[in-house]
Design an enzyme around this catalytic site. Structure first.
Site, PDB file in Angstrom:
ATOM      1  N   HIS A  60       1.300  -1.269   0.514  1.00 49.58           N
ATOM      2  CA  HIS A  60       0.137   0.338   0.152  1.00 49.58           C
ATOM      3  C   HIS A  60       0.800   1.157  -0.161  1.00 49.58           C
ATOM      4  O   HIS A  60       2.232   1.211   0.522  1.00 49.58           O
ATOM      5  CB  HIS A  60      -0.909  -0.111   1.290  1.00 49.58           C
ATOM      6  CG  HIS A  60      -2.137   1.012   1.072  1.00 49.58           C
ATOM      7  ND1 HIS A  60      -1.641   2.294   1.853  1.00 49.58           N
ATOM      8  CD2 HIS A  60      -3.218   0.363   0.562  1.00 49.58           C
ATOM      9  CE1 HIS A  60      -3.452   3.055   1.365  1.00 49.58           C
ATOM     10  NE2 HIS A  60      -3.995   2.486   1.087  1.00 49.58           N
ATOM     11  N   HIS A  61       0.647   2.264  -0.919  1.00 43.14           N
ATOM     12  CA  HIS A  61       1.579   3.228  -0.882  1.00 43.14           C
ATOM     13  C   HIS A  61       1.256   3.903   0.223  1.00 43.14           C
ATOM     14  O   HIS A  61       2.105   4.582   0.953  1.00 43.14           O
ATOM     15  CB  HIS A  61       0.437   4.790  -1.936  1.00 43.14           C
ATOM     16  CG  HIS A  61       1.273   5.425  -2.444  1.00 43.14           C
ATOM     17  ND1 HIS A  61       2.243   5.675  -1.644  1.00 43.14           N
ATOM     18  CD2 HIS A  61       1.628   5.262  -4.003  1.00 43.14           C
ATOM     19  CE1 HIS A  61       2.983   7.174  -2.725  1.00 43.14           C
ATOM     20  NE2 HIS A  61       3.294   6.183  -3.665  1.00 43.14           N
ATOM     21  N   SER A  62       0.368   4.220   1.578  1.00 46.04           N
ATOM     22  CA  SER A  62       0.442   4.790   2.624  1.00 46.04           C
ATOM     23  C   SER A  62       2.049   4.188   3.415  1.00 46.04           C
ATOM     24  O   SER A  62       2.534   4.429   4.171  1.00 46.04           O
ATOM     25  CB  SER A  62      -0.531   4.469   3.944  1.00 46.04           C
ATOM     26  OG  SER A  62      -0.570   3.320   3.489  1.00 46.04           O
TER      27      SER A  62
END
Length: 229
Positions: free
Chosen positions: A146-148
């Site tokens: 996930h980009h977070s």
């Protein structure tokens, strides 16, 4: 020379930035998900036990890979990263075998399906899949993140830390054990709103018996943390 593995600082602070929090909370809508899949083509199928051992070692040396996002009771503050007390490597690392003939098209279709399914928000937001049965004895390795958890530069840093420099088993000089952060709960985040100020660590007690956080006990507005007053 042995390869040193030290990823204690990878992933940044425990508090998500405003941008990371926005991407994380947008995960609820399939149209705004910020998840990517990295696909590597391996020249031969790796030994499964060795691959599992490598992931176990790397996830211990890079604590963020064993942390999940915790939301405060009220979404007034950003989520924060906290150790997953039920971390299960067998969930995050899996393997599948392509049916014959094992074409690149089949591999890409599989990758598309893995990308489309949502991540479990109660677990660390990454998955890895070893894909066996590719033509010419090759294999595929899919890493879904996930980009977070990481941006492109962070992913390059992660692969640099995790990859061996040679196909043969080598020696690893493991970094000293990393002190695990205390487990967070939505209630503890609501109390102050920042892991950096209160939830992660504390100063010696004040005369009034209360503890004060290590990071100056000040919010973005300059007011002191309510848990340290």
């Amino acid at each position: 020379m042995p390869q040193a593995v030290n990823g204690a600082a990878w992933g940044g602070p425990a508090d998500m930035s405003a941008w990371e929090a926005l991407m994380w909370r947008a995960e609820a809508d399939p149209r705004t998900r910020s998840t990517g899949v990295l696909l590597e083509i391996l020249d031969k199928e790796p030994d499964w036990d060795r691959l599992v051992a490598a992931h176990d070692r790397v996830s211990q040396q890079i604590p963020r890979l064993r942390e999940r996002a915790v939301e405060p009771l009220l979404p007034l503050f950003a989520p924060a990263w906290s150790p997953d007390p039920h971390f299960d490597l067998g969930y995050h690392l899996q393997r599948v075998r392509l049916p014959g003939p094992g074409t690149m098209r089949q591999l890409l279709d599989l990758a598309q399906g893995i990308l489309a399914r949502p991540l479990d928000k109660a677990r660390p937001p990454w998955e890895a899949v070893l894909v066996e049965g590719l033509q010419d004895g090759r294999a595929g390795y899919l890493l879904k993140v996930h980009h977070s958890l990481s941006d492109g530069i962070g992913l390059i840093q992660l692969l640099t830390l995790a990859h061996s420099r040679a196909p043969e088993p080598g020696e690893y000089q493991l970094a000293p054990p990393v002190a695990q952060r205390p487990l967070l709960t939505p209630k503890s985040l609501l109390a102050c709103g920042s892991v950096a100020r209160c939830a992660a660590s504390s100063r010696p007690r004040r005369p009034n018996g209360r503890r004060c956080c290590t990071a100056a006990a000040a919010s973005a507005t300059g007011s002191s943390c309510t848990m340290c007053r």
